[in-house]
Enzyme design. Structure first.
Site, PDB file in Angstrom:
ATOM      1  N   ASP A  70      -4.602   4.010  -2.106  1.00 58.22           N
ATOM      2  CA  ASP A  70      -5.737   4.374  -1.251  1.00 58.22           C
ATOM      3  C   ASP A  70      -6.183   5.800  -1.514  1.00 58.22           C
ATOM      4  OD1 ASP A  70      -6.094   2.051   0.506  1.00 58.22           O
ATOM      5  OD2 ASP A  70      -4.036   2.476   1.103  1.00 58.22           O
TER       6      ASP A  70
ATOM      7  N   SER B 274       0.850  -1.189   0.000  1.00 58.24           N
ATOM      8  CA  SER B 274       0.000   0.000   0.000  1.00 58.24           C
ATOM      9  C   SER B 274       0.885   1.238   0.000  1.00 58.24           C
ATOM     10  CB  SER B 274      -0.893   0.001   1.241  1.00 58.24           C
ATOM     11  OG  SER B 274      -1.535   1.262   1.315  1.00 58.24           O
TER      12      SER B 274
ATOM     13  N   MET C 192      -8.666   8.681  -0.342  1.00 58.54           N
ATOM     14  CA  MET C 192      -9.504   9.095   0.801  1.00 58.54           C
ATOM     15  C   MET C 192      -9.952  10.536   0.603  1.00 58.54           C
ATOM     16  SD  MET C 192      -7.126   7.666   3.854  1.00 58.54           S
ATOM     17  CE  MET C 192      -6.471   5.994   3.847  1.00 58.54           C
TER      18      MET C 192
ATOM     19  N   HIS D 168      -8.166   1.705  -4.415  1.00 57.47           N
ATOM     20  CA  HIS D 168      -9.160   1.476  -3.349  1.00 57.47           C
ATOM     21  C   HIS D 168      -9.795   2.820  -3.014  1.00 57.47           C
ATOM     22  CE1 HIS D 168      -9.658   0.386   1.237  1.00 57.47           C
ATOM     23  NE2 HIS D 168     -10.825   0.570   0.641  1.00 57.47           N
TER      24      HIS D 168
ATOM     25  N   MET E 209     -11.929  -5.318   4.683  1.00 56.07           N
ATOM     26  CA  MET E 209     -11.085  -4.489   5.543  1.00 56.07           C
ATOM     27  C   MET E 209     -10.854  -5.208   6.864  1.00 56.07           C
ATOM     28  SD  MET E 209     -10.242  -1.740   3.896  1.00 56.07           S
ATOM     29  CE  MET E 209      -9.342  -1.049   5.300  1.00 56.07           C
TER      30      MET E 209
ATOM     31  N   MET F  63     -12.012   5.184  -1.024  1.00 56.92           N
ATOM     32  CA  MET F  63     -12.697   5.387   0.263  1.00 56.92           C
ATOM     33  C   MET F  63     -13.324   6.772   0.184  1.00 56.92           C
ATOM     34  SD  MET F  63      -9.725   3.820   2.656  1.00 56.92           S
ATOM     35  CE  MET F  63      -8.582   3.860   1.308  1.00 56.92           C
TER      36      MET F  63
ATOM     37  N   HIS G  40      -1.186  -1.061  -4.456  1.00 50.42           N
ATOM     38  CA  HIS G  40      -2.452  -0.709  -3.805  1.00 50.42           C
ATOM     39  C   HIS G  40      -2.444   0.788  -3.501  1.00 50.42           C
ATOM     40  CE1 HIS G  40      -6.083  -1.612  -1.439  1.00 50.42           C
ATOM     41  NE2 HIS G  40      -5.642  -0.689  -0.593  1.00 50.42           N
TER      42      HIS G  40
ATOM     43  N   ASP H 138      -7.124  -6.113   3.739  1.00 55.04           N
ATOM     44  CA  ASP H 138      -6.432  -4.816   3.827  1.00 55.04           C
ATOM     45  C   ASP H 138      -6.514  -4.262   5.251  1.00 55.04           C
ATOM     46  OD1 ASP H 138      -5.411  -2.281   3.348  1.00 55.04           O
ATOM     47  OD2 ASP H 138      -7.081  -1.619   2.080  1.00 55.04           O
TER      48      ASP H 138
HETATM   49  C1  DX5 Z   1      -6.447   1.857   5.275  1.00 54.41           C
HETATM   50  C2  DX5 Z   1      -6.004   1.549   3.889  1.00 54.41           C
HETATM   51  C3  DX5 Z   1      -4.915   0.570   3.819  1.00 54.41           C
HETATM   52  C4  DX5 Z   1      -3.641   0.978   4.513  1.00 54.41           C
HETATM   53  C5  DX5 Z   1      -2.994  -0.277   5.026  1.00 54.41           C
HETATM   54  O1  DX5 Z   1      -7.613   2.575   5.249  1.00 54.41           O
HETATM   55  O2  DX5 Z   1      -7.074   1.049   3.112  1.00 54.41           O
HETATM   56  O3  DX5 Z   1      -4.634   0.146   2.484  1.00 54.41           O
HETATM   57  O4  DX5 Z   1      -2.745   1.666   3.701  1.00 54.41           O
HETATM   58  O5  DX5 Z   1      -1.951   0.062   5.819  1.00 54.41           O
HETATM   59  P1  DX5 Z   1      -1.357  -0.933   6.927  1.00 54.41           P
HETATM   60  O6  DX5 Z   1      -0.859  -2.132   6.211  1.00 54.41           O
HETATM   61  O7  DX5 Z   1      -0.270  -0.105   7.543  1.00 54.41           O
HETATM   62  O8  DX5 Z   1      -2.471  -1.248   7.890  1.00 54.41           O
HETATM   63 ZN    ZN Z   2      -6.590   0.169   1.105  1.00 52.26          ZN
END
Ligand code: DX5
Ligand code: ZN
Length: 212
Positions: A33, A7, A35, A64, A135, A66, A31, A173
């Site tokens: 993220d 990630s 947000m 991903h 998750m 969010m 990956h 994840d």
């Molecule tokens: C959290 C993200 C993850 C995050 C995982 O909301 O969706 O992808 O980056 O990070 P770790 O592996 O540090 O929990």
């Molecule tokens: Zn993620």
């Protein structure tokens, strides 16, 4: 064998090329993220960063989302080079139509769900998914502790997939590391996302090898 998806939220943004090259060498997917400070109480990065990574990525880019209204932005992320796009089942009124739209672009479509969302909420859409993103922490931040309840959720999801005769992949994840990777795969995980476990290590490639 499960795929390892580092990630990039935990990457070194001042040396992003170096971290992308590390994933090209040792990882299976990128990956990314996204947000929005609304669906989750945090902001990350957007189109320019995804596009820059996708340009030099030699492995598929897994976005991903969010965010609220994922149907508004999924197309732009696919234009930026995403090969997989997931969004949260409770972020839109019509998950089925967005899954169909993503697939119509030749991109793999995934439904994500937080640990507090009933698993049954994805069941009506399993036939339209290429993967389900389970998750194992509440979405929003890297570096949180893994929820042990994830194993039971994976078992229940696998059972429902078998009942429906669907074969979507399962991505896990949040809080994933060499300590829980093997057990997650035993419970049906096909893709393991790991942020801090990989990028906070002195030798990220070695952590990925241990996870395998
Ligand atoms: C959290 C993200 C993850 C995050 C995982 O909301 O969706 O992808 O980056 O990070 P770790 O592996 O540090 O929990
Ligand atoms: Zn993620």
């Amino acid at each position: 064998m499960a795929l390892i998806a580092p990630s990039m939220l935990s990457a070194d943004f001042l040396a992003l090329r170096k971290d992308v090259e590390m994933v090209n060498r040792h990882g299976d997917l990128f990956h990314l993220d996204i947000m929005d400070g609304s669906f989750v109480p945090n902001l990350s990065y957007g189109f320019p960063v995804v596009e820059a990574i996708a340009k030099i990525a030699e492995k598929p880019v897994d976005v991903h989302l969010m965010i609220v209204n994922p149907e508004k932005y999924a197309g732009r992320f696919m234009d930026c080079g995403a090969g997989m796009v997931s969004f949260h089942v409770n972020a839109t009124d019509n998950p089925g139509s967005l899954l169909g739209f993503i697939r119509s672009k030749g991109v793999k479509a995934g439904l994500a769900l937080n640990p507090d969302i009933p698993l049954e909420s994805v069941y009506p859409f399993l036939k339209e998914c290429d993967f389900v993103l389970v998750m194992s922490v509440m979405a929003g931040f890297g570096g949180q502790s893994f929820y042990d309840s994830t194993y039971d959720r994976l078992d229940a999801l696998k059972a429902e997939m078998a009942r429906q005769g669907v074969e979507c992949s399962i991505e896990v994840d949040g809080g994933v590391s060499p300590a829980n990777a093997a057990k997650l795969v035993e419970h049906g995980a096909d893709i393991l996302v790991a942020g801090s476990a990989v990028f906070k290590a002195a030798d990220p490639g070695e952590v990925i090898r241990r996870m395998r």
